[in-house]
Motif scaffolding. Structure first.
Motif, PDB file in Angstrom:
ATOM      1  N   SER A 231      39.590  39.632  41.013  1.00 50.55           N
ATOM      2  CA  SER A 231      40.246  38.337  41.267  1.00 50.55           C
ATOM      3  C   SER A 231      41.474  39.273  39.842  1.00 50.55           C
ATOM      4  O   SER A 231      41.224  39.824  38.866  1.00 50.55           O
ATOM      5  CB  SER A 231      38.877  37.510  40.531  1.00 50.55           C
ATOM      6  OG  SER A 231      39.718  36.636  39.785  1.00 50.55           O
ATOM      7  N   PHE A 232      42.431  38.157  39.865  1.00 51.35           N
ATOM      8  CA  PHE A 232      43.257  37.903  38.829  1.00 51.35           C
ATOM      9  C   PHE A 232      42.847  37.923  36.872  1.00 51.35           C
ATOM     10  O   PHE A 232      43.049  38.012  35.625  1.00 51.35           O
ATOM     11  CB  PHE A 232      44.158  36.701  39.119  1.00 51.35           C
ATOM     12  CG  PHE A 232      43.879  35.224  39.158  1.00 51.35           C
ATOM     13  CD1 PHE A 232      44.159  34.901  37.690  1.00 51.35           C
ATOM     14  CD2 PHE A 232      43.332  34.856  39.417  1.00 51.35           C
ATOM     15  CE1 PHE A 232      43.729  33.504  38.092  1.00 51.35           C
ATOM     16  CE2 PHE A 232      43.539  33.504  39.692  1.00 51.35           C
ATOM     17  CZ  PHE A 232      43.194  32.994  39.101  1.00 51.35           C
TER      18      PHE A 232
ATOM     19  N   ASN B 192      42.149  41.508  44.765  1.00 51.78           N
ATOM     20  CA  ASN B 192      42.606  40.406  44.084  1.00 51.78           C
ATOM     21  C   ASN B 192      43.470  39.115  45.272  1.00 51.78           C
ATOM     22  O   ASN B 192      43.934  39.473  45.534  1.00 51.78           O
ATOM     23  CB  ASN B 192      43.947  39.428  43.204  1.00 51.78           C
ATOM     24  CG  ASN B 192      43.980  38.449  42.853  1.00 51.78           C
ATOM     25  OD1 ASN B 192      43.104  37.799  42.996  1.00 51.78           O
ATOM     26  ND2 ASN B 192      45.099  37.869  42.289  1.00 51.78           N
ATOM     27  N   PRO B 193      42.128  38.461  45.500  1.00 52.48           N
ATOM     28  CA  PRO B 193      42.362  37.655  46.936  1.00 52.48           C
ATOM     29  C   PRO B 193      43.349  36.381  46.829  1.00 52.48           C
ATOM     30  O   PRO B 193      43.487  35.469  47.555  1.00 52.48           O
ATOM     31  CB  PRO B 193      40.870  37.089  47.221  1.00 52.48           C
ATOM     32  CG  PRO B 193      39.955  37.404  45.760  1.00 52.48           C
ATOM     33  CD  PRO B 193      40.553  38.266  45.276  1.00 52.48           C
TER      34      PRO B 193
ATOM     35  N   THR C 116      41.572  40.769  51.673  1.00 48.80           N
ATOM     36  CA  THR C 116      40.500  41.721  51.493  1.00 48.80           C
ATOM     37  C   THR C 116      40.316  42.736  53.335  1.00 48.80           C
ATOM     38  O   THR C 116      40.815  44.071  52.682  1.00 48.80           O
ATOM     39  CB  THR C 116      39.350  40.945  52.050  1.00 48.80           C
ATOM     40  OG1 THR C 116      39.408  40.048  50.766  1.00 48.80           O
ATOM     41  CG2 THR C 116      38.124  41.562  52.261  1.00 48.80           C
ATOM     42  N   ILE C 117      41.160  42.055  54.113  1.00 53.19           N
ATOM     43  CA  ILE C 117      41.374  42.895  55.331  1.00 53.19           C
ATOM     44  C   ILE C 117      42.261  44.383  55.380  1.00 53.19           C
ATOM     45  O   ILE C 117      42.216  45.006  56.359  1.00 53.19           O
ATOM     46  CB  ILE C 117      41.424  41.117  56.537  1.00 53.19           C
ATOM     47  CG1 ILE C 117      40.046  40.405  56.888  1.00 53.19           C
ATOM     48  CG2 ILE C 117      42.152  41.942  57.914  1.00 53.19           C
ATOM     49  CD1 ILE C 117      40.862  39.683  57.195  1.00 53.19           C
TER      50      ILE C 117
ATOM     51  N   ASP D  72      47.527  42.959  45.510  1.00 52.39           N
ATOM     52  CA  ASP D  72      47.247  41.512  44.871  1.00 52.39           C
ATOM     53  C   ASP D  72      47.181  40.637  46.253  1.00 52.39           C
ATOM     54  O   ASP D  72      46.779  41.245  47.075  1.00 52.39           O
ATOM     55  CB  ASP D  72      48.795  40.586  43.695  1.00 52.39           C
ATOM     56  CG  ASP D  72      50.462  41.224  45.243  1.00 52.39           C
ATOM     57  OD1 ASP D  72      49.745  41.418  46.020  1.00 52.39           O
ATOM     58  OD2 ASP D  72      51.089  41.363  44.797  1.00 52.39           O
ATOM     59  N   SER D  73      47.298  39.394  46.070  1.00 55.29           N
ATOM     60  CA  SER D  73      46.848  38.541  46.988  1.00 55.29           C
ATOM     61  C   SER D  73      47.824  38.263  48.613  1.00 55.29           C
ATOM     62  O   SER D  73      47.182  37.425  49.387  1.00 55.29           O
ATOM     63  CB  SER D  73      46.093  36.329  46.474  1.00 55.29           C
ATOM     64  OG  SER D  73      47.593  36.754  46.129  1.00 55.29           O
ATOM     65  N   ASP D  74      48.893  39.284  48.003  1.00 55.69           N
ATOM     66  CA  ASP D  74      49.797  38.809  49.447  1.00 55.69           C
ATOM     67  C   ASP D  74      50.486  40.789  49.434  1.00 55.69           C
ATOM     68  O   ASP D  74      50.964  40.682  50.110  1.00 55.69           O
ATOM     69  CB  ASP D  74      51.574  38.908  48.239  1.00 55.69           C
ATOM     70  CG  ASP D  74      51.143  37.352  47.730  1.00 55.69           C
ATOM     71  OD1 ASP D  74      51.399  36.547  48.760  1.00 55.69           O
ATOM     72  OD2 ASP D  74      52.141  36.839  47.251  1.00 55.69           O
TER      73      ASP D  74
END
Length: 258
Positions: free
Chosen positions: A111-112, A166-167, A203-204, A221-223
């Protein structure tokens, strides 16, 4: 063939049926494990080893926050056991199977919030308490990254990679253990968060993207971009110290076997 590991049989079965409907894949199986209980983790790992010839991808995505300070029957602090020590033990117990399935990937969801964490190994067994829920959760997420980095180093030349991610800020039930006011505020704010489906993107990506096939020991990161985590998350000394204490607390030998 996909295995969903879950603590709740009812919730897990509902998730399995939803995945089967969405994908048309009947080979989605539910297995029950209490990731905060090391004995349960060992039983689960043994079951997987007996039932599965291969293990190509392992995603560790356990995460709780807001739990009251509590020591488990095995002498571990509940939140640290759930978010970090359980996944640490499970991963190590399944390493031989993954090495035999190479190329294989391990994906650890962080996580961030890890930037607010700290590594105090006395937190793991509750010998000292974190200042609050926030520091407790953040520290487990920092440990997820440190564990991943050290794991990647140990897995060099095996064909098994390990990365963390980080999702983003995702609309989930993670705040369910907080009081009603915090849950209400979170619910109101969640209209600006990403959905669970969108939050699964990184994640994928780490689990199946060809672009990540040869990348290991990194943080996304989430991107789905490679980024640097906090300075504490890149400290080799902390990585080794945390690994050694985690081995001791979970009962692992140097070889990674029980």
């Amino acid at each position: 063939r996909t295995i969903l590991a879950c603590r709740s049989r009812e919730r897990g079965q509902a998730a399995v049926e939803e995945i089967q409907r969405a994908t048309g894949n009947p080979n989605v199986l539910l297995r029950i494990v209490d990731i905060s209980n090391m004995a349960s983790v060992r039983r689960f790992a043994k079951q997987i080893q007996q039932e599965e010839k291969r293990l190509d991808i392992l995603v560790n995505n356990a995460g709780v926050t807001g739990l009251p300070f509590s020591i488990t029957s095995e002498g571990l602090e509940q939140t640290f056991a759930t978010n970090y020590l359980g996944p640490f033990l499970l991963t190590n117990l399944l390493l031989d199977t993954m090495k035999g399935s190479a190329p294989a990937r391990i994906v650890n969801v962080s996580s961030f919030r890890h930037v607010g964490g700290m590594v105090n190994v006395k937190h793991l067994a509750g010998e000292e308490r974190p200042k609050n829920f926030d520091q407790c959760y953040s520290s487990t997420k920092l440990m997820n990254i440190l564990f991943t980095n050290e794991l990647a180093r140990r897995l060099q030349a095996t064909g098994v990679t390990a990365n963390s991610l980080n999702p983003g800020i995702v609309r989930t039930e993670i705040m369910r253990h907080f009081n009603w006011l915090i849950r209400l505020l979170f619910s109101i704010a969640s209209i600006f968060f990403t959905s669970a489906e969108e939050g699964a993107a990184s994640t994928i990506y780490c689990a199946v993207s060809e672009e990540v096939a040869d990348i290991t020991g990194k943080y996304f990161d989430s991107d789905c971009r490679l980024v640097l985590p906090s300075a504490a998350a890149r400290d080799p000394g902390l990585e080794r110290k945390l690994w050694e204490e985690s081995e001791r607390l979970t009962g692992l030998t140097e070889s990674g076997r029980m």
